[in-house]
Each structure stands twice: as structure tokens, then as C-alpha cells.
Design a protein around this motif. Sequence first.
Motif, mmCIF file in Angstrom:
data_model
loop_
_atom_site.group_PDB
_atom_site.id
_atom_site.type_symbol
_atom_site.label_atom_id
_atom_site.label_comp_id
_atom_site.label_asym_id
_atom_site.label_seq_id
_atom_site.Cartn_x
_atom_site.Cartn_y
_atom_site.Cartn_z
ATOM 1 N N ALA A 137 -5.481 -3.107 3.559
ATOM 2 C CA ALA A 137 -5.837 -4.490 3.893
ATOM 3 C C ALA A 137 -5.681 -5.398 2.683
ATOM 4 O O ALA A 137 -5.222 -6.549 2.799
ATOM 5 C CB ALA A 137 -7.273 -4.538 4.420
ATOM 6 N N LEU A 138 -6.052 -4.903 1.482
ATOM 7 C CA LEU A 138 -5.902 -5.699 0.259
ATOM 8 C C LEU A 138 -4.449 -6.062 -0.001
ATOM 9 O O LEU A 138 -4.117 -7.223 -0.288
ATOM 10 C CB LEU A 138 -6.463 -4.924 -0.933
ATOM 11 N N PHE A 139 -3.557 -5.053 0.093
ATOM 12 C CA PHE A 139 -2.147 -5.315 -0.170
ATOM 13 C C PHE A 139 -1.541 -6.211 0.901
ATOM 14 O O PHE A 139 -0.715 -7.081 0.601
ATOM 15 C CB PHE A 139 -1.378 -4.006 -0.263
ATOM 16 N N THR A 140 -1.932 -6.012 2.133
ATOM 17 C CA THR A 140 -1.417 -6.851 3.217
ATOM 18 C C THR A 140 -1.839 -8.303 3.001
ATOM 19 O O THR A 140 -1.043 -9.238 3.179
ATOM 20 C CB THR A 140 -1.940 -6.341 4.569
ATOM 21 N N GLU A 141 -3.097 -8.480 2.599
ATOM 22 C CA GLU A 141 -3.592 -9.840 2.324
ATOM 23 C C GLU A 141 -2.844 -10.469 1.155
ATOM 24 O O GLU A 141 -2.455 -11.650 1.202
ATOM 25 C CB GLU A 141 -5.085 -9.776 2.025
ATOM 26 N N LEU A 142 -2.607 -9.678 0.097
ATOM 27 C CA LEU A 142 -1.902 -10.192 -1.079
ATOM 28 C C LEU A 142 -0.488 -10.648 -0.722
ATOM 29 O O LEU A 142 -0.064 -11.765 -1.068
ATOM 30 C CB LEU A 142 -1.841 -9.107 -2.155
ATOM 31 N N ILE A 143 0.232 -9.777 -0.030
ATOM 32 C CA ILE A 143 1.624 -10.082 0.288
ATOM 33 C C ILE A 143 1.718 -11.217 1.295
ATOM 34 O O ILE A 143 2.550 -12.127 1.169
ATOM 35 C CB ILE A 143 2.324 -8.809 0.809
ATOM 36 N N SER A 144 0.828 -11.204 2.290
ATOM 37 C CA SER A 144 0.873 -12.247 3.317
ATOM 38 C C SER A 144 0.544 -13.622 2.745
ATOM 39 O O SER A 144 1.024 -14.645 3.240
ATOM 40 C CB SER A 144 -0.112 -11.905 4.438
ATOM 41 N N ALA A 145 -0.279 -13.642 1.695
ATOM 42 C CA ALA A 145 -0.676 -14.928 1.111
ATOM 43 C C ALA A 145 0.433 -15.570 0.289
ATOM 44 O O ALA A 145 0.430 -16.786 0.083
ATOM 45 C CB ALA A 145 -1.918 -14.730 0.238
ATOM 46 N N HIS A 146 1.383 -14.752 -0.183
ATOM 47 C CA HIS A 146 2.367 -15.286 -1.119
ATOM 48 C C HIS A 146 3.819 -15.102 -0.672
ATOM 49 O O HIS A 146 4.714 -15.709 -1.277
ATOM 50 C CB HIS A 146 2.195 -14.622 -2.490
ATOM 51 N N LEU A 147 4.046 -14.289 0.340
ATOM 52 C CA LEU A 147 5.417 -13.989 0.758
ATOM 53 C C LEU A 147 5.539 -14.062 2.265
ATOM 54 O O LEU A 147 4.525 -13.993 2.984
ATOM 55 C CB LEU A 147 5.806 -12.587 0.266
ATOM 56 N N LEU A 189 5.879 -0.406 -3.169
ATOM 57 C CA LEU A 189 5.160 -0.892 -4.343
ATOM 58 C C LEU A 189 3.661 -0.631 -4.200
ATOM 59 O O LEU A 189 2.996 -0.224 -5.163
ATOM 60 C CB LEU A 189 5.417 -2.384 -4.531
ATOM 61 N N ALA A 190 3.151 -0.843 -3.013
ATOM 62 C CA ALA A 190 1.727 -0.588 -2.775
ATOM 63 C C ALA A 190 1.404 0.886 -2.977
ATOM 64 O O ALA A 190 0.392 1.241 -3.590
ATOM 65 C CB ALA A 190 1.355 -1.027 -1.355
ATOM 66 N N LYS A 191 2.288 1.758 -2.493
ATOM 67 C CA LYS A 191 2.066 3.196 -2.667
ATOM 68 C C LYS A 191 2.063 3.575 -4.142
ATOM 69 O O LYS A 191 1.248 4.389 -4.586
ATOM 70 C CB LYS A 191 3.153 3.976 -1.931
ATOM 71 N N SER A 192 2.951 2.980 -4.916
ATOM 72 C CA SER A 192 3.025 3.294 -6.341
ATOM 73 C C SER A 192 1.748 2.873 -7.067
ATOM 74 O O SER A 192 1.245 3.597 -7.937
ATOM 75 C CB SER A 192 4.232 2.599 -6.968
ATOM 76 N N VAL A 193 1.214 1.701 -6.716
ATOM 77 C CA VAL A 193 -0.018 1.235 -7.345
ATOM 78 C C VAL A 193 -1.168 2.190 -7.026
ATOM 79 O O VAL A 193 -1.955 2.567 -7.907
ATOM 80 C CB VAL A 193 -0.355 -0.196 -6.888
ATOM 81 N N VAL A 194 -1.279 2.596 -5.766
ATOM 82 C CA VAL A 194 -2.374 3.494 -5.355
ATOM 83 C C VAL A 194 -2.259 4.836 -6.073
ATOM 84 O O VAL A 194 -3.255 5.377 -6.576
ATOM 85 C CB VAL A 194 -2.366 3.684 -3.828
ATOM 86 N N GLU A 195 -1.047 5.385 -6.131
ATOM 87 C CA GLU A 195 -0.860 6.678 -6.802
ATOM 88 C C GLU A 195 -1.207 6.582 -8.284
ATOM 89 O O GLU A 195 -1.861 7.475 -8.846
ATOM 90 C CB GLU A 195 0.586 7.145 -6.625
ATOM 91 N N ALA A 196 -0.778 5.483 -8.947
ATOM 92 C CA ALA A 196 -1.071 5.320 -10.375
ATOM 93 C C ALA A 196 -2.559 5.153 -10.620
ATOM 94 O O ALA A 196 -3.135 5.762 -11.534
ATOM 95 C CB ALA A 196 -0.300 4.116 -10.924
ATOM 96 N N GLU A 197 -3.221 4.328 -9.820
ATOM 97 C CA GLU A 197 -4.655 4.107 -9.998
ATOM 98 C C GLU A 197 -5.455 5.381 -9.721
ATOM 99 O O GLU A 197 -6.421 5.686 -10.436
ATOM 100 C CB GLU A 197 -5.135 2.978 -9.081
#
Length: 217
Positions: free
Chosen positions: A171-181, A192-200
Motif C-alpha cells: 500500500a505504501l509503494f502504491t500510494e507513493l507511485i500513484s501520487a507522483h506518476l 523497484l519496490a521488491k528490491s527496496v523490501v529485500e534490501a531493508e
Amino acid sequence: MREYRTEELAEAAGIPVRTLRFYRERKLLPPPRREGRIAWYDEHHLARLRTIAALLERGHTLGGIAELTAAFESGRDVSQLGELLGIGWSEETPVRLTPEALADYFEGEVTPENLAASLDLGYLATDGDEIVHVSRRLLDVSSALVREGVPLAAVLETGRRVRAHADAMAALFTELISAHLPEDALPRLRPLAKSVVEAELSMAMDRLLASAQDPSA
């Protein structure tokens, strides 16, 4: 589909007729098709008898098999699974299993309670005489944890909790992308979202391990 009389089905399954009738009485087999006084069975009945034999060899009792059968029959079928999980099957590889193969994956842990939890989570669905696991990756990880000694019930409960966090991150990533793209950018930026989650997650595990090794840190 081939049909069998009672004696023919018992012979094909390698069991006495009295055993077949006993299974019927215990409701381990679905009712046959009736034509007058003749009972006709089909390939599904034969597959069920072979499953019963295989599960008995693996140490399951008839009472336990009856409970597992009831859980299977009350579970969602494959056509409902995508709707339940809200997925398009684009990333995960489903795995088809016989009930005895599932018992081999989780030796001693395929109980009615665990099966019901797996069906409720949507990890498993039924397709005729087969079971479908939604994800090869989740199946492999779950079975590896069980082999290491983690109870399957604990694995499933953790999976339920992980899903809640995963839904929140999505939901966070969907909100981020929907707000700007534009809306159509979401599928393209999904990796990109998957990469962030795996790294974190990797860094969070490192922090926990470091803290465990040095409690003063």
C-alpha cells in the motif's frame, strides 16, 4: 472416464471388497453413481483409495484421513484462489501435489488444523484429486523450516503476520507511485519496490544479528 463396479474398483485398488465398503461407511469415499441397484465408481474414487493407502503407509489413522478429507473437500478450489489472493499468477509458480506428496513435504505435520489454516490463507487450493500450492518459493521455504524443526503451525501463523506487513508495504509503494506518476507506471516499477523490501529486510536481519551478538550495542 472409466467406471467400475464395486468388485472391479476393489481389485484395481488392491483391497478386499469389505474394505471398500468399510471406507464407504466411514465416508472416506464420495458416494458412487447409482443405476438401479448397481453402484458405479470412477477414476476419482480409485485415486482416493490410492491416497488412503499411501497415507496409511505414512502413519496416518483412518480417523485422521477422514478429517483431512473433510478439510480438503471444504477448501477453496483453484478458480477461487486468484480472487482470494488478488494475484494474477504472474510471478509465483503454482505447484500441483497429490495428498501423499504433501504429506511427504511436511512429514507428520499435515494435520486437519494445519491444512485448514493453509486453505484459509490461500496457500493451498484443491483441483479435483490434486492440491495446488500457490507458490513454489513459499512451499520450499515452509518445508525447509519444518525440516529444521519449526512446527508447521508456527510457520503458518508467521506467514499470516508477514502477509499483513506485506499488504501494508504494498500500500505504501502504491500510494507513493500513484501520487507522483501515472497509474500505468505501477506494474513497470514493481521490481523497484521488491528490491527496496529485500534490501531493508536484509539490513534489518543484520541489525538483529548484531544486537544478539553484542547486547550492549
